[in-house]
Design a protein around this motif. Structure first.
Motif: not given
Length: 155
Positions: A71-92, A94-100
Protein backbone atom coordinates in the motif's frame (compact mmCIF):
# COMPACT_ATOMS: atom_id res chain seq x y z
CA UNK A 1 7.38 2.37 -8.80
CA UNK A 2 4.21 0.31 -8.77
CA UNK A 3 2.93 -1.76 -5.87
CA UNK A 4 3.62 -4.93 -7.87
CA UNK A 5 7.23 -3.81 -8.45
CA UNK A 6 7.73 -3.12 -4.74
CA UNK A 7 6.36 -6.55 -3.88
CA UNK A 8 8.67 -8.11 -6.48
CA UNK A 9 11.69 -6.38 -4.89
CA UNK A 10 10.69 -7.77 -1.50
CA UNK A 11 10.42 -11.25 -2.97
CA UNK A 12 13.89 -10.79 -4.51
CA UNK A 13 15.23 -10.07 -1.01
CA UNK A 14 13.51 -13.21 0.31
CA UNK A 15 15.08 -15.23 -2.53
CA UNK A 16 18.49 -13.76 -1.60
CA UNK A 17 17.96 -14.87 2.04
CA UNK A 18 17.10 -18.34 0.80
CA UNK A 19 20.40 -18.41 -1.16
CA UNK A 20 22.35 -17.14 1.85
CA UNK A 21 23.21 -14.04 -0.20
CA UNK A 22 23.21 -11.14 2.26
CA UNK A 23 24.67 -8.79 -0.37
CA UNK A 24 21.58 -9.52 -2.47
CA UNK A 25 19.47 -8.10 0.38
CA UNK A 26 21.65 -5.15 1.33
CA UNK A 27 21.84 -3.93 -2.28
CA UNK A 28 18.17 -2.96 -1.98
CA UNK A 29 18.77 -0.82 1.12
CA UNK A 30 19.18 2.95 0.91
CA UNK A 31 22.50 4.12 2.43
CA UNK A 32 20.59 5.82 5.26
CA UNK A 33 18.07 3.01 5.90
CA UNK A 34 16.65 2.87 9.43
CA UNK A 35 15.89 -0.56 10.93
CA UNK A 36 13.52 -1.23 13.80
CA UNK A 37 13.30 -4.59 15.54
CA UNK A 38 10.47 -4.81 18.06
CA UNK A 39 10.22 -0.99 17.67
CA UNK A 40 13.85 -0.52 18.76
CA UNK A 41 16.18 1.20 16.32
CA UNK A 42 19.00 -1.05 15.07
CA UNK A 43 21.96 0.14 12.98
CA UNK A 44 22.62 -1.41 9.58
CA UNK A 45 25.92 -2.76 10.93
CA UNK A 46 24.12 -4.48 13.81
CA UNK A 47 21.38 -5.77 11.48
CA UNK A 48 23.94 -7.29 9.11
CA UNK A 49 25.76 -8.88 12.06
CA UNK A 50 22.49 -10.44 13.27
CA UNK A 51 21.83 -11.74 9.75
CA UNK A 52 25.33 -13.24 9.51
CA UNK A 53 24.99 -14.87 12.92
CA UNK A 54 21.62 -16.28 11.91
CA UNK A 55 23.08 -17.86 8.78
CA UNK A 56 25.96 -19.37 10.79
CA UNK A 57 23.56 -20.95 13.26
CA UNK A 58 21.02 -21.96 10.59
CA UNK A 59 22.87 -22.35 7.26
CA UNK A 60 19.90 -23.99 5.52
CA UNK A 61 17.52 -21.22 6.63
CA UNK A 62 14.45 -20.88 4.37
CA UNK A 63 11.87 -18.11 4.38
CA UNK A 64 8.38 -18.96 3.18
CA UNK A 65 6.20 -15.95 2.45
CA UNK A 66 2.70 -16.70 3.74
CA UNK A 67 1.28 -13.34 2.64
CA UNK A 68 2.47 -10.09 1.11
CA UNK A 69 0.60 -6.80 0.95
CA UNK A 70 1.51 -3.43 -0.52
CA UNK A 71 0.00 0.00 0.00
CA UNK A 72 1.42 3.37 -1.03
CA UNK A 73 5.17 3.22 -0.32
CA UNK A 74 5.06 0.17 2.01
CA UNK A 75 5.14 -3.60 1.72
CA UNK A 76 4.35 -6.03 4.55
CA UNK A 77 5.25 -9.71 4.57
CA UNK A 78 4.18 -12.50 6.93
CA UNK A 79 6.89 -15.18 6.89
CA UNK A 80 7.56 -18.59 8.38
CA UNK A 81 11.23 -19.50 8.73
CA UNK A 82 12.44 -23.10 8.80
CA UNK A 83 15.99 -24.29 9.34
CA UNK A 84 18.27 -26.80 11.02
CA UNK A 85 20.18 -25.72 14.14
CA UNK A 86 23.81 -26.26 13.07
CA UNK A 87 25.66 -23.49 14.94
CA UNK A 88 25.56 -21.84 18.36
CA UNK A 89 22.49 -19.68 18.91
CA UNK A 90 21.46 -17.88 22.13
CA UNK A 91 24.19 -19.85 23.89
CA UNK A 92 22.84 -23.21 22.72
CA UNK A 93 25.37 -25.51 21.02
CA UNK A 94 24.23 -27.00 17.69
CA UNK A 95 21.51 -29.61 18.19
CA UNK A 96 20.86 -30.65 14.59
CA UNK A 97 17.15 -30.16 15.29
CA UNK A 98 14.77 -28.78 12.70
CA UNK A 99 13.33 -25.48 13.93
CA UNK A 100 10.88 -22.81 12.83
CA UNK A 101 9.78 -19.33 13.82
CA UNK A 102 7.55 -16.59 12.47
CA UNK A 103 8.01 -12.96 11.56
CA UNK A 104 6.33 -9.95 10.05
CA UNK A 105 8.37 -7.47 8.06
CA UNK A 106 7.30 -4.01 6.92
CA UNK A 107 9.43 -2.13 4.40
CA UNK A 108 9.05 1.47 3.31
CA UNK A 109 10.43 2.41 -0.09
CA UNK A 110 11.72 5.64 -1.62
CA UNK A 111 12.04 4.88 -5.31
CA UNK A 112 13.64 1.45 -5.63
CA UNK A 113 15.37 1.45 -2.22
CA UNK A 114 14.20 0.42 1.24
CA UNK A 115 14.50 3.42 3.56
CA UNK A 116 12.79 1.97 6.65
CA UNK A 117 12.50 -1.62 7.85
CA UNK A 118 10.47 -2.96 10.79
CA UNK A 119 10.32 -6.52 12.03
CA UNK A 120 8.41 -8.35 14.71
CA UNK A 121 9.65 -11.86 15.39
CA UNK A 122 7.98 -14.68 17.31
CA UNK A 123 10.96 -16.78 18.32
CA UNK A 124 9.07 -18.89 20.85
CA UNK A 125 8.74 -21.97 18.60
CA UNK A 126 12.50 -21.86 17.98
CA UNK A 127 13.47 -21.37 21.64
CA UNK A 128 11.07 -24.09 22.81
CA UNK A 129 12.54 -26.49 20.24
CA UNK A 130 16.08 -25.66 21.42
CA UNK A 131 15.08 -26.26 25.05
CA UNK A 132 15.63 -22.63 26.09
CA UNK A 133 11.98 -22.17 27.13
CA UNK A 134 9.20 -24.42 28.35
CA UNK A 135 6.22 -24.82 26.08
CA UNK A 136 3.69 -22.56 27.86
CA UNK A 137 1.87 -21.41 24.74
CA UNK A 138 3.22 -17.83 24.80
CA UNK A 139 5.48 -15.90 22.43
CA UNK A 140 9.03 -14.55 22.63
CA UNK A 141 10.19 -11.34 21.00
CA UNK A 142 13.47 -10.94 19.09
CA UNK A 143 14.94 -9.41 22.25
CA UNK A 144 14.14 -12.56 24.25
CA UNK A 145 11.24 -11.03 26.19
CA UNK A 146 8.64 -13.70 26.96
CA UNK A 147 5.00 -12.84 26.41
CA UNK A 148 2.72 -15.50 27.82
CA UNK A 149 -1.07 -15.33 27.74
CA UNK A 150 -1.10 -15.09 31.55
CA UNK A 151 1.49 -12.29 31.65
CA UNK A 152 -0.37 -10.36 28.93
CA UNK A 153 -3.66 -10.66 30.85
CA UNK A 154 -1.99 -9.24 33.98
CA UNK A 155 -0.40 -6.28 32.15
Amino acid sequence: MSLAERKALCLEMVAAWNRGDLAGIVEHWAPDIVHYSEDREVSSTAMIKLMEEGLKAFPDLRLEVKSIMAEEDRVALRITVTATHRGEFFGVAPTGRPVSWHLVEELRFAGTKVVEHWDVINMRPLLVRLGKLPDTGGTVSATGEERTPVAEARA
